[in-house]
Design an enzyme around this catalytic site. Structure first.
Site, PDB file in Angstrom:
ATOM      1  N   GLY A   1       0.912  -1.377  -0.065  1.00  0.00           N
ATOM      2  CA  GLY A   1      -0.014   0.117   0.143  1.00  0.00           C
ATOM      3  C   GLY A   1       0.838   1.327   0.062  1.00  0.00           C
ATOM      4  O   GLY A   1       2.121   1.016   0.267  1.00  0.00           O
TER       5      GLY A   1
ATOM      6  N   TYR B   1       3.779  -3.302   2.422  1.00  0.00           N
ATOM      7  CA  TYR B   1       3.119  -2.696   3.511  1.00  0.00           C
ATOM      8  C   TYR B   1       2.528  -3.743   4.453  1.00  0.00           C
ATOM      9  O   TYR B   1       2.549  -3.682   5.784  1.00  0.00           O
ATOM     10  CB  TYR B   1       2.121  -1.646   3.012  1.00  0.00           C
TER      11      TYR B   1
ATOM     12  N   GLU C   1       4.126 -11.054  -6.660  1.00  0.00           N
ATOM     13  CA  GLU C   1       3.198 -11.114  -7.459  1.00  0.00           C
ATOM     14  C   GLU C   1       3.312 -10.652  -8.877  1.00  0.00           C
ATOM     15  O   GLU C   1       2.890 -10.821  -9.839  1.00  0.00           O
ATOM     16  CB  GLU C   1       1.978 -10.509  -7.023  1.00  0.00           C
TER      17      GLU C   1
ATOM     18  N   LYS D   1     -10.747 -10.756 -16.276  1.00  0.00           N
ATOM     19  CA  LYS D   1     -10.980 -10.763 -17.609  1.00  0.00           C
ATOM     20  C   LYS D   1     -10.182 -11.989 -18.343  1.00  0.00           C
ATOM     21  O   LYS D   1     -11.024 -12.663 -19.110  1.00  0.00           O
ATOM     22  CB  LYS D   1     -10.369  -9.546 -18.267  1.00  0.00           C
TER      23      LYS D   1
END
Ligand code: XMP
Length: 525
Positions: A59, A87, A183, A381
């Site tokens: 964050g 964070y 990630e 998506k």
């Protein structure tokens, strides 16, 4: 099916990281369901979700500011594994009694972390073995603060030169903290690290597969609508096309699609949609040719937002009129997907800044008494695309570039005139055809032509041509929130330009848009 494919998934608690959705997509790619909730998620929801593990995201804040966001203590009292990223690691450290300070040097970009200890969360995951036997990982860092003192019960498991505590673990509680971002693909072993947490530590089962999602969605739709008929506004975009296909599998002839041609579609698009759904798949589609109505309503309107509003409300008017003629319909299907849910939640809490109101054909009329069916509302998506392919939609339809609901109207600057639509459609078709031909269509994420209602001088043969200008736009992006103009080969641009000017007598000049987003947006209006 005897199990719920959503059960025992991962809860992602969001502190506003630009990578939050990416984390979720990585978890899903591992075959495990996950949901994103804001950091102030309440305890009841937390308990009701009953996740197998929790990931705290990064964050933009600093944990040391007075109003720094924290998670409920319950996160650490549920007795389930928790992984804090950036964070998320820092708040875990602070909330459990450790310390965080501003780093002397902010770290952005690649870093090499050295693993500490032998038996721990990261053991066996490595990129390099150094001459002294130490094992290292190439990772992506993006932080200003760092943990400077471990909370009680935690051990150090990795460090870098700038961040001596780059990863920490509390084995007894299964709490882990990573200062780097597993990630992002720049962290080469990122997926393996997430898999270690999700599969080995949380012991999640990999039920989240395309086949299971389809079986589940079909069963849910059947249970939801029973023997009722369902109405769907089919736009030809990926989401509504996948909904149509899925519902056709689930309820066959009880699905009725209404396809409103607002006259602002790309060349051949209306025919392609009808051909695919009616001819190939036997779906019931009512085509409404409302081009004249839309064009009439757009006369004299030059403001981009006003154009969007007129198109949005006219669409609803047309769609609604058709729906009223159809009797015994109780349900309205929509192609809402998970990012729409996340983003509208962020917008409603004031956490997002609206730059354009995105009017989509398919918006729900306020006074409609139909109930909603949204079979894609949990999907990203890329998952929707996988579903489409597995359900038999052609690759070209599933992987076509996004197209805005208001269609070509936002690609004609100022007032929309039938002549401009016709010119733009032709130019756009040439550009797209050449991109396919040169094998560039799928290397860019969106490409189109914009019509500029200004005239410029050109020479054709021996004559002077005073005609309109168009701009080509092609971009590369991951999330459409930021984008880089695509570096198309000069030869390709030259060919497209020549063809457009030679084949369309109303165009005398072709330009290429070299603006990125931000500060420009992808569409010109
Ligand atoms: P911008 O222009 O905001 O576009 O950078 C980001 C993405 O959204 C699409 N876009 C729209 N999509 N209705 C839509 O359904 C709209 O009004 C609209 N405006 C922009 C745009 O094509 C790009 O993919």
């Amino acid at each position: 099916m005897t199990y719920d494919i959503r059960a025992q998934g991962i809860l992602i608690i969001d502190f506003g990281s630009q990578y939050t959705q990416l984390i979720a997509r990585r978890v899903r790619a591992i075959g495990v369901y996950c949901e994103i909730h804001p950091y102030d998620i309440n305890n009841n929801t937390l308990q009701d979700l009953a996740p197998r593990g929790i990931i705290l995201t990064g964050g933009p804040e600093s944990v040391n500011t007075t109003l720094a966001p924290q998670v409920s203590q319950l996160v650490f009292d549920l007795g389930i594994p928790v992984l804090g990223i950036c964070y998320g690691m820092q708040t875990m450290a602070i909330q459990m009694g450790g310390q965080v300070m501003a780093s002397e040097q902010r770290e952005f970009g690649f870093a090499e972390v050295t693993l500490v200890g032998i038996e721990n969360f990261l053991s066996g995951i490595k990129d390099h073995i150094k001459t002294d036997g130490s094992q290292t990982l190439d990772v992506w860092m993006s932080h200003g603060d760092q943990v400077t003192e471990l909370p009680l019960g935690f051990e150090l498991i990795a460090s870098t030169k700038n961040a001596p505590i780059a990863a920490m673990a509390c084995k007894t509680k299964n709490f882990y903290g990573l200062q780097f971002h597993p990630e992002v693909t720049h962290t080469r072993q990122g997926s393996q690290i997430l898999e270690r947490f999700i599969i080995d530590i949380c012991q999640c089962e990999q039920h989240w597969t395309t086949t299971n999602i389809i079986t589940n969605a079909i069963a849910n739709v059947r249970a939801q609508v029973g023997t009722d008929r369902v109405l769907l506004g089919l736009s030809g975009g990926v989401d509504s096309s996948v909904v149509a296909t899925l519902l056709h599998h689930a309820i066959g002839d009880r699905l009725i699609c209404v396809f409103v041609d607002h006259g602002l579609l790309r060349q051949g698009e209306a025919d392609e949609v009808m051909d695919q759904f009616v001819t190939h798949m036997g779906v019931q589609v009512i085509q409404v040719n409302a081009a004249q109505l839309f064009l009439d309503k757009l006369i004299g309107i030059t403001d981009a937002e006003a154009k969007r509003k007129v198109i949005g409300s006219t669409f609803i008017e047309v769609f609604d009129a058709k729906a009223q003629q159809l009797k015994d319909i109780k349900w309205l299907a929509q192609g809402t997907i998970y990012p729409d849910i996340i983003e509208s939640a962020a917008a409603s809490t004031g956490k997002a800044h609206v730059i354009k109101s995105h009017h989509n054909v398919g918006g729900l009329p306020d006074d409609m008494t139909l109930q909603l069916v949204e079979p894609l509302r949990e999907l990203f998506k890329d998952e929707v695309r996988q579903l489409g392919l597995e359900l038999g939609l052609p690759y070209t339809m599933v992987y076509r570039h996004p197209f805005p609901g208001p269609g070509l109207s936002v690609r004609i600057l100022g007032e929309v005139k039938p002549k401009y639509v016709q010119i733009l459609r032709q130019a756009d078709a040439i550009f797209i055809e050449e991109l396919h031909q040169a094998d560039w269509y799928h290397k860019v994420n969106q490409a189109f032509v914009v019509f500029l209602p200004v005239k410029s001088v050109g020479v054709v043969g021996d004559g002077r041509r005073y005609q309109y200008v168009v701009s080509l736009r092609a971009i590369e992006t991951i999330d459409f929130m930021t984008a880089r103009w695509a570096h198309l080969p000069y030869e390709l641009l030259e060919k497209v330009s020549n063809r457009i000017i030679n084949e369309i007598e109303h165009i005398s000049r072709v330009t290429y848009d070299v603006s990125s987003k931000p500060p420009s947006t992808i569409e010109w209006e």
